[in-house]
Design a protein around this motif. Sequence first.
Motif, mmCIF file in Angstrom:
data_model
loop_
_atom_site.group_PDB
_atom_site.id
_atom_site.type_symbol
_atom_site.label_atom_id
_atom_site.label_comp_id
_atom_site.label_asym_id
_atom_site.label_seq_id
_atom_site.Cartn_x
_atom_site.Cartn_y
_atom_site.Cartn_z
ATOM 1 N N PHE A 304 10.946 -0.832 1.957
ATOM 2 C CA PHE A 304 9.789 -0.041 2.378
ATOM 3 C C PHE A 304 10.093 1.451 2.321
ATOM 4 O O PHE A 304 9.287 2.254 1.829
ATOM 5 C CB PHE A 304 9.396 -0.450 3.802
ATOM 6 N N LYS A 305 11.293 1.827 2.828
ATOM 7 C CA LYS A 305 11.681 3.245 2.815
ATOM 8 C C LYS A 305 11.845 3.748 1.388
ATOM 9 O O LYS A 305 11.458 4.884 1.068
ATOM 10 C CB LYS A 305 12.971 3.443 3.594
ATOM 11 N N ALA A 306 12.445 2.903 0.511
ATOM 12 C CA ALA A 306 12.628 3.298 -0.885
ATOM 13 C C ALA A 306 11.278 3.492 -1.572
ATOM 14 O O ALA A 306 11.094 4.433 -2.358
ATOM 15 C CB ALA A 306 13.445 2.240 -1.620
ATOM 16 N N LYS A 307 10.323 2.620 -1.246
ATOM 17 C CA LYS A 307 8.987 2.729 -1.821
ATOM 18 C C LYS A 307 8.313 4.003 -1.343
ATOM 19 O O LYS A 307 7.676 4.722 -2.139
ATOM 20 C CB LYS A 307 8.159 1.510 -1.430
ATOM 21 N N GLN A 308 8.440 4.299 -0.042
ATOM 22 C CA GLN A 308 7.863 5.527 0.489
ATOM 23 C C GLN A 308 8.473 6.763 -0.168
ATOM 24 O O GLN A 308 7.767 7.720 -0.506
ATOM 25 C CB GLN A 308 8.078 5.602 2.006
ATOM 26 N N LYS A 309 9.810 6.734 -0.340
ATOM 27 C CA LYS A 309 10.505 7.861 -0.957
ATOM 28 C C LYS A 309 10.024 8.073 -2.386
ATOM 29 O O LYS A 309 9.789 9.205 -2.823
ATOM 30 C CB LYS A 309 12.012 7.606 -0.933
ATOM 31 N N ALA A 310 9.875 6.943 -3.114
ATOM 32 C CA ALA A 310 9.400 7.050 -4.503
ATOM 33 C C ALA A 310 7.980 7.586 -4.548
ATOM 34 O O ALA A 310 7.640 8.400 -5.428
ATOM 35 C CB ALA A 310 9.472 5.675 -5.163
ATOM 36 N N GLN A 311 7.138 7.167 -3.620
ATOM 37 C CA GLN A 311 5.760 7.653 -3.574
ATOM 38 C C GLN A 311 5.715 9.149 -3.253
ATOM 39 O O GLN A 311 4.920 9.899 -3.835
ATOM 40 C CB GLN A 311 4.962 6.860 -2.543
ATOM 41 N N ARG A 312 6.577 9.599 -2.319
ATOM 42 C CA ARG A 312 6.633 11.037 -1.987
ATOM 43 C C ARG A 312 7.077 11.847 -3.192
ATOM 44 O O ARG A 312 6.504 12.904 -3.494
ATOM 45 C CB ARG A 312 7.614 11.269 -0.834
ATOM 46 N N LYS A 313 8.111 11.317 -3.865
ATOM 47 C CA LYS A 313 8.620 12.030 -5.039
ATOM 48 C C LYS A 313 7.560 12.119 -6.118
ATOM 49 O O LYS A 313 7.402 13.158 -6.777
ATOM 50 C CB LYS A 313 9.853 11.314 -5.573
ATOM 51 N N SER A 314 6.797 11.024 -6.294
ATOM 52 C CA SER A 314 5.737 11.016 -7.303
ATOM 53 C C SER A 314 4.654 12.043 -6.953
ATOM 54 O O SER A 314 4.165 12.772 -7.822
ATOM 55 C CB SER A 314 5.132 9.618 -7.400
ATOM 56 N N ARG A 315 4.295 12.101 -5.639
ATOM 57 C CA ARG A 315 3.291 13.078 -5.218
ATOM 58 C C ARG A 315 3.781 14.508 -5.423
ATOM 59 O O ARG A 315 3.021 15.402 -5.850
ATOM 60 C CB ARG A 315 2.932 12.852 -3.744
ATOM 61 N N GLU A 316 5.067 14.737 -5.121
ATOM 62 C CA GLU A 316 5.631 16.086 -5.303
ATOM 63 C C GLU A 316 5.635 16.489 -6.764
ATOM 64 O O GLU A 316 5.336 17.634 -7.118
ATOM 65 C CB GLU A 316 7.053 16.121 -4.735
ATOM 66 N N MET A 317 5.975 15.538 -7.645
ATOM 67 C CA MET A 317 5.982 15.824 -9.086
ATOM 68 C C MET A 317 4.576 16.104 -9.584
ATOM 69 O O MET A 317 4.358 17.011 -10.395
ATOM 70 C CB MET A 317 6.598 14.652 -9.845
ATOM 71 N N ASP A 318 3.599 15.334 -9.091
ATOM 72 C CA ASP A 318 2.204 15.569 -9.478
ATOM 73 C C ASP A 318 1.758 16.953 -9.030
ATOM 74 O O ASP A 318 1.088 17.689 -9.782
ATOM 75 C CB ASP A 318 1.304 14.513 -8.858
ATOM 76 N N ALA A 319 2.127 17.315 -7.805
ATOM 77 C CA ALA A 319 1.756 18.632 -7.278
ATOM 78 C C ALA A 319 2.407 19.744 -8.088
ATOM 79 O O ALA A 319 1.789 20.768 -8.377
ATOM 80 C CB ALA A 319 2.172 18.739 -5.808
ATOM 81 N N SER A 320 3.673 19.518 -8.488
ATOM 82 C CA SER A 320 4.392 20.529 -9.281
ATOM 83 C C SER A 320 3.744 20.715 -10.643
ATOM 84 O O SER A 320 3.593 21.851 -11.122
ATOM 85 C CB SER A 320 5.847 20.082 -9.437
ATOM 86 N N ARG A 321 3.326 19.613 -11.276
ATOM 87 C CA ARG A 321 2.676 19.720 -12.586
ATOM 88 C C ARG A 321 1.346 20.462 -12.471
ATOM 89 O O ARG A 321 0.987 21.268 -13.348
ATOM 90 C CB ARG A 321 2.464 18.317 -13.175
ATOM 91 N N ARG A 322 0.596 20.184 -11.374
ATOM 92 C CA ARG A 322 -0.685 20.887 -11.200
ATOM 93 C C ARG A 322 -0.472 22.384 -11.034
ATOM 94 O O ARG A 322 -1.234 23.209 -11.562
ATOM 95 C CB ARG A 322 -1.410 20.320 -9.969
ATOM 96 N N GLU A 323 0.582 22.759 -10.304
ATOM 97 C CA GLU A 323 0.882 24.199 -10.117
ATOM 98 C C GLU A 323 1.220 24.870 -11.429
ATOM 99 O O GLU A 323 0.799 26.010 -11.698
ATOM 100 C CB GLU A 323 2.042 24.342 -9.130
ATOM 101 N N ARG A 324 1.990 24.179 -12.270
ATOM 102 C CA ARG A 324 2.367 24.778 -13.577
ATOM 103 C C ARG A 324 1.144 24.958 -14.455
ATOM 104 O O ARG A 324 1.034 25.948 -15.190
ATOM 105 C CB ARG A 324 3.413 23.893 -14.282
ATOM 106 N N ARG A 325 0.223 23.999 -14.414
ATOM 107 C CA ARG A 325 -0.966 24.125 -15.242
ATOM 108 C C ARG A 325 -1.843 25.291 -14.785
ATOM 109 O O ARG A 325 -2.525 25.919 -15.563
ATOM 110 C CB ARG A 325 -1.772 22.807 -15.187
#
Length: 326
Positions: A304-325
Amino acid sequence: MSIQWFPGHMHKARLEIQAALPKVDVVMEIIDARIPYSSENPMLAEFRGDKASLKVLTKSDLADPRLTEEWLDALNSSSSTRARAVTTDDVPTIRRLKSALIGMCPHRKGRLINAMVMGIPNVGKSTIINFLAGRKVAKTGNTPAVTQHQQKVDIGDGVILWDTPGMLWPKVHNVSSGYRLALIGSIKDTAMDYTDVGFFAARYLMDQYPDRLAQRFGLESIAETEMAVIEDIGRRRGCLGRNNRVDLERASRILIQEYRTGGLGQLTLETPATMQRERILTEKVVAEAEEAARLKDEKRKKRFKAKQKAQRKSREMDASRRERRQ
């Protein structure tokens, strides 16, 4: 065979018993003289704690008298416990249980004594209550789970019996105890495998009471395996199917029924020494089961914790890509 038979009304009964116990002066636990250890509910022992307890060994006319005496000595060795063996053929002995309850509560002299009656299904709890009351106040039957609600019964001389539903525990960890409970009828037949129970009964009787088997079923000798014994019983009782093959389930049913009704004589399925050995083994089984459950829970939490961590990382990466665009 794993026994897990815990109907909804038993869960409700457990909660009601826990709530009522502080108001009770003494506990009368009804156990079967043929299996005094296996018919004791470990959950009830945990609830009761150090509260005085009268152990009533019912159906003693179906049990081995010598072993019943051994059990009485073992149970009476505890300072907070008294034990009595009874049979419905000796009503005066049953009625003397009231005096035993009174004697265990000297601090209640001149006041009402509240005695809670406990027991697993089909050990004769309701029958004992009816004899003590001198009238039919509790339903009786040869199938488990007849009583499903608490009731209070005044049996005179200042003693109030608190009748409770027959209750097993959620999981019977001791495999041998599970078979014994099924063999005496404390578990509904629909929740057990007749052949498994028949094989267990055959093995025990071969080891401990071979003469009874031979005499009851007219066997010239006792075979070396459980299956062979069941087959011999089936042939003697006409349990033959196609190609003259023995119907093992029918033959097992006959053996079980012969035991339950006393056709094989007075037989006891366990001894105090059996209890000591099996308690140690059961504690080990329970500890291993608890450890396995703990490890399983830890793995679940890690996933569960690993899944949460992966989801947070995915959200952070999505946010980072939006900022670059932008």
